[in-house]
Design an enzyme around this catalytic site. Structure first.
Site, PDB file in Angstrom:
ATOM      1  N   SER A 267       0.829  -1.209   0.000  1.00 34.18           N
ATOM      2  CA  SER A 267       0.000   0.000   0.000  1.00 34.18           C
ATOM      3  C   SER A 267       0.861   1.255   0.000  1.00 34.18           C
ATOM      4  CB  SER A 267      -0.876   0.044   1.251  1.00 34.18           C
ATOM      5  OG  SER A 267      -1.721  -1.057   1.277  1.00 34.18           O
TER       6      SER A 267
ATOM      7  N   HIS B 109      -5.560  -1.729  -6.094  1.00 32.85           N
ATOM      8  CA  HIS B 109      -4.392  -2.564  -6.336  1.00 32.85           C
ATOM      9  C   HIS B 109      -4.308  -2.846  -7.822  1.00 32.85           C
ATOM     10  CE1 HIS B 109      -3.118  -4.086  -2.226  1.00 32.85           C
ATOM     11  NE2 HIS B 109      -4.179  -3.344  -1.973  1.00 32.85           N
TER      12      HIS B 109
ATOM     13  N   HIS C 224      -3.720 -11.339  -1.995  1.00 33.19           N
ATOM     14  CA  HIS C 224      -3.834 -11.580  -0.545  1.00 33.19           C
ATOM     15  C   HIS C 224      -4.636 -12.839  -0.265  1.00 33.19           C
ATOM     16  CE1 HIS C 224      -3.078  -7.204  -0.780  1.00 33.19           C
ATOM     17  NE2 HIS C 224      -2.438  -7.382   0.357  1.00 33.19           N
TER      18      HIS C 224
ATOM     19  N   TYR D  11      -6.740 -13.219   2.098  1.00 27.33           N
ATOM     20  CA  TYR D  11      -8.121 -12.889   2.485  1.00 27.33           C
ATOM     21  C   TYR D  11      -9.046 -12.709   1.285  1.00 27.33           C
ATOM     22  CZ  TYR D  11      -6.583  -8.010   1.738  1.00 27.33           C
ATOM     23  OH  TYR D  11      -6.068  -6.864   1.207  1.00 27.33           O
ATOM     24  N   GLU D  12      -8.473 -12.645   0.085  1.00 29.99           N
ATOM     25  CA  GLU D  12      -9.323 -12.535  -1.107  1.00 29.99           C
ATOM     26  C   GLU D  12      -9.984 -13.866  -1.439  1.00 29.99           C
ATOM     27  OE1 GLU D  12      -7.563 -10.008  -4.352  1.00 29.99           O
ATOM     28  OE2 GLU D  12      -5.899 -10.004  -2.942  1.00 29.99           O
TER      29      GLU D  12
ATOM     30  N   ALA E  69       2.265  -2.426   4.142  1.00 32.61           N
ATOM     31  CA  ALA E  69       1.772  -1.549   5.200  1.00 32.61           C
ATOM     32  C   ALA E  69       1.456  -2.461   6.372  1.00 32.61           C
ATOM     33  CB  ALA E  69       0.518  -0.827   4.739  1.00 32.61           C
TER      34      ALA E  69
ATOM     35  N   MET F 151      -1.130  -8.479   6.895  1.00 33.07           N
ATOM     36  CA  MET F 151      -1.928  -9.497   6.202  1.00 33.07           C
ATOM     37  C   MET F 151      -1.238 -10.030   4.948  1.00 33.07           C
ATOM     38  SD  MET F 151      -5.521  -7.409   6.318  1.00 33.07           S
ATOM     39  CE  MET F 151      -5.998  -6.442   7.760  1.00 33.07           C
ATOM     40  N   SER F 152       0.060  -9.884   4.861  1.00 30.03           N
ATOM     41  CA  SER F 152       0.762 -10.332   3.647  1.00 30.03           C
ATOM     42  C   SER F 152       2.200 -10.712   3.990  1.00 30.03           C
ATOM     43  CB  SER F 152       0.768  -9.202   2.605  1.00 30.03           C
ATOM     44  OG  SER F 152       1.514  -8.103   3.073  1.00 30.03           O
TER      45      SER F 152
ATOM     46  N   ASN G 152      -0.213   2.611  11.059  1.00 27.34           N
ATOM     47  CA  ASN G 152      -1.130   2.853  12.185  1.00 27.34           C
ATOM     48  C   ASN G 152      -0.644   2.044  13.371  1.00 27.34           C
ATOM     49  OD1 ASN G 152      -2.171   0.557  10.314  1.00 27.34           O
ATOM     50  ND2 ASN G 152      -2.991   0.072  12.331  1.00 27.34           N
TER      51      ASN G 152
ATOM     52  N   HIS H  92      -9.131   1.726   7.173  1.00 25.45           N
ATOM     53  CA  HIS H  92      -8.294   1.600   5.977  1.00 25.45           C
ATOM     54  C   HIS H  92      -7.849   2.976   5.469  1.00 25.45           C
ATOM     55  CE1 HIS H  92      -6.548  -0.196   2.464  1.00 25.45           C
ATOM     56  NE2 HIS H  92      -7.347   0.451   1.643  1.00 25.45           N
TER      57      HIS H  92
HETATM   58  N1  HPA Z   1      -3.201  -4.887  11.002  1.00 22.22           N
HETATM   59  C1  HPA Z   1      -3.077  -5.708   9.945  1.00 22.22           C
HETATM   60  N2  HPA Z   1      -2.722  -5.267   8.743  1.00 22.22           N
HETATM   61  C2  HPA Z   1      -2.465  -3.970   8.602  1.00 22.22           C
HETATM   62  C3  HPA Z   1      -2.570  -3.071   9.665  1.00 22.22           C
HETATM   63  C4  HPA Z   1      -2.962  -3.561  10.946  1.00 22.22           C
HETATM   64  O1  HPA Z   1      -3.085  -2.826  11.938  1.00 22.22           O
HETATM   65  N3  HPA Z   1      -2.255  -1.836   9.170  1.00 22.22           N
HETATM   66  C5  HPA Z   1      -1.957  -2.016   7.859  1.00 22.22           C
HETATM   67  N4  HPA Z   1      -2.076  -3.291   7.519  1.00 22.22           N
END
Ligand code: HPA
Length: 270
Positions: free
Chosen positions: A28, A59, A81, A83-84, A111, A209-210, A233, A245
């Site tokens: 990201s 993406h 990903h 989760y897709e 990210a 998540m990756s 974050n 997001h």
């Molecule tokens: N958790 C999981 N994946 C993320 C996060 C998070 O806080 N921030 C960006 N990708």
């Protein structure tokens, strides 16, 4: 799976004979990095037979072949990903494919949420190791002997040689680089505060998540791996703000310029 990989490779080879030295996966905020390199050719994921195509808005889905400071690279502009809904073996198919195209090293970016209270949004973390307990291994299933061994060693997934190079690159960019352990969960939901405490108890510094699955597949086939997380974050429960997001995207965009500088330096020197 190997047959599927060979079909994909043949599909790519019909379009380009470009031989990359290094591979790069853009997370990201870095998506447009590929537009700024010396592009030789692009190959849309949709044009590759059997290739998993990303469903996430924003993406882009293509391989970009070109040069970064004269070094031949292949860039995944948009990743796949778990989760897709793809099987883990499909999630790492593009990574394996880049290795089969000739890349011997790979830089993974993402990210991530900061699980380490000393981190702040906008920090960069060099991934020193990872924990994949929260996801299925991408190596489950019949082993692809052509790529690597059944029980691969994972004691140095992220190359110490590349760590030294990355530290130097960060210093040259004036970046105060964090170093830590990346914990991959499946997503797409963000973690609960309890899950973040679990990641901390495990020794994790960032959650995402990756990436770790890709690192594992790349290591399995003997690639030299490195990774950088952009802490977009604080992970759930660490600060009072709810996860969104939009915040992830805003932070990623805010630091994109220095992230790109760092990536260019690393790719040049890796
Ligand atoms: N958790 C999981 N994946 C993320 C996060 C998070 O806080 N921030 C960006 N990708």
């Amino acid at each position: 799976m190997y047959k599927k990989l060979m079909t994909c490779l043949a599909s790519v080879r019909e379009q380009t004979s470009f031989e990359p030295e290094a591979a790069l996966i853009l997370g990201s905020g870095l998506g447009d990095y590929a537009d700024e390199i010396q592009i030789e050719q692009t190959v849309d994921y949709t044009s590759i037979e059997g290739f998993p195509v990303s469903t996430v808005k924003g993406h882009k889905g293509r391989f970009v072949f070109g040069y970064v400071s004269g070094k031949p690279v292949v860039i995944m502009q948009g990743r796949v990903h778990y989760y897709e809904g793809y099987k883990m073996s499909d999630v790492v198919l593009p990574t394996r494919l880049m290795g089969m195209m000739g890349a011997r090293k790979i830089l993974l970016t993402n990210a991530a949420g900061g699980a380490d209270p000393s981190y702040k949004p906008g920090d960069f973390m060099m991934i020193t190791d990872h924990i994949t307990t929260g996801i299925p291994s991408p190596l489950i299933g019949p082993n692809i002997d052509e790529l690597g061994t059944r029980f691969p060693d994972m004691s140095e997934v992220y190359s110490r040689r590349l760590h030294d190079i990355i530290r130097k690159c960060a210093t040259e960019c004036g970046i105060q680089l964090k170093e830590g352990v990346y914990v991959q969960f499946t997503g797409p939901n963000y973690e609960t505060p309890a899950e973040v405490r679990l990641a901390q108890a495990w020794g994790g510094n960032a959650v995402g998540m990756s990436t770790a699955c890709e690192a594992m597949a790349a290591r399995h086939m003997g690639l030299e791996v490195c990774g950088i997380s952009c802490i977009t974050n604080m992970a759930a429960g660490i600060s009072k703000v709810k996860l969104d997001h939009k915040e992830v995207q805003e932070t990623a965009d805010r630091v994109a310029k220095s992230f790109k500088e760092l990536v260019t330096k690393i790719v040049t020197n890796m």
